[in-house]
Design a protein around this motif. Structure first.
Motif, short mmCIF file in Angstrom:
data_model
loop_
_atom_site.label_atom_id
_atom_site.label_comp_id
_atom_site.label_asym_id
_atom_site.label_seq_id
_atom_site.Cartn_x
_atom_site.Cartn_y
_atom_site.Cartn_z
N ILE A 24 0.83 -1.20 0.00
CA ILE A 24 0.00 0.00 0.00
C ILE A 24 0.86 1.25 0.00
O ILE A 24 0.55 2.25 -0.67
N THR B 55 2.39 6.31 -1.32
CA THR B 55 1.36 5.28 -1.50
C THR B 55 1.37 4.76 -2.93
O THR B 55 1.65 5.49 -3.89
N ASN C 298 -1.06 1.79 -3.66
CA ASN C 298 -2.34 1.11 -3.86
C ASN C 298 -3.33 1.58 -2.82
O ASN C 298 -2.96 2.14 -1.78
N ASP C 299 -4.60 1.33 -3.09
CA ASP C 299 -5.64 1.63 -2.11
C ASP C 299 -5.63 0.59 -1.00
O ASP C 299 -5.24 -0.56 -1.19
N GLY C 300 -6.09 1.02 0.18
CA GLY C 300 -6.18 0.12 1.32
C GLY C 300 -5.84 0.84 2.60
O GLY C 300 -5.64 2.06 2.61
N VAL D 55 -3.20 1.08 5.83
CA VAL D 55 -1.84 0.71 6.23
C VAL D 55 -1.54 1.33 7.58
O VAL D 55 -1.94 2.47 7.87
#
Length: 204
Positions: free
Chosen positions: A27, A49, A51-53, A55
């Motif tokens: 992420i 960052t 990726n989406d998500g 962390v």
């Protein structure tokens, strides 16, 4: 898509070492992963960052540590919305003419939909395709054509474009395009008011 983070050491001592880390590098990752406090006891890093998500970011100094959870949610970026007169390319359109709309859309996840509000042209909502008439698959370009309706608004008109990704983000960017001139009014009939009659004599 980067976030600056600050760790505060309450001793207000400069030069203390602070280590930064995350629980999921897919992420994002902190850079630098190690820094030293300034005179106010602050040490900073930037979370890059990818990726989406969600962390968790950790800050560790000496025998103490802290963490913060950050949710990364990216919204599709809509830009370069262009209208082209696809009928005769003169910049003026009327009832029945074809208009080409092209836009650039970028996002880390895949794009679910790209739509243009073409109500000013009496064409409703137009769905643009990644593999449209003026775009190719995976080139970040989306395009479509629509037909100008009889109820189009006269004058200089444009469309607005919004995009939604697979996570449901976006959908309300409403990025404006360039303009085309709508002219659906036929020219007035030409009449001759004077003279009302005229006699022509043919010479012998």
């Amino acid at each position: 898509n980067n976030v600056t983070l600050r760790a505060f050491i309450d001793t207000n001592v400069a030069g203390l070492n602070v280590d930064f880390g995350v629980n999921d590098t897919s992420i994002g990752e902190p850079f630098p992963s190690e820094n030293r406090t300034d005179g106010n006891g602050n040490a900073t890093t930037v979370l890059n960052t990818t990726n989406d998500g969600t962390v968790a970011v950790y800050a560790i100094s000496g025998g103490s540590s802290d963490r913060i959870n950050i949710s990364v949610i990216s919204t599709p970026v809509v830009s370069n919305a262009v209208l082209d007169d696809d009928t005769d390319n003169n910049g003026f359109v009327t009832d029945g003419d074809t208009v080409l709309v092209t836009v650039t859309v970028t996002d880390r996840p895949s794009i679910a939909s790209v739509e243009a509000d073409a109500s000013a042209f009496d064409a409703g909502t137009v769905t643009l395709d990644d593999n449209g008439p003026n775009s190719a698959t995976a080139d970040d370009q989306y395009s479509a054509t629509f037909t100008v309706g009889s109820g189009a608004s006269e004058g200089s008109q444009s469309v607005t474009v919004s995009a939604t990704d697979d996570a449901g983000n976006g959908g309300s960017q409403n990025v404006g395009s360039g303009t085309l001139t709508v002219d659906t009014t036929p020219p007035s009939a030409v009449t001759i008011d004077s003279p009302t009659t005229e006699t022509f004599k043919q010479s012998s």
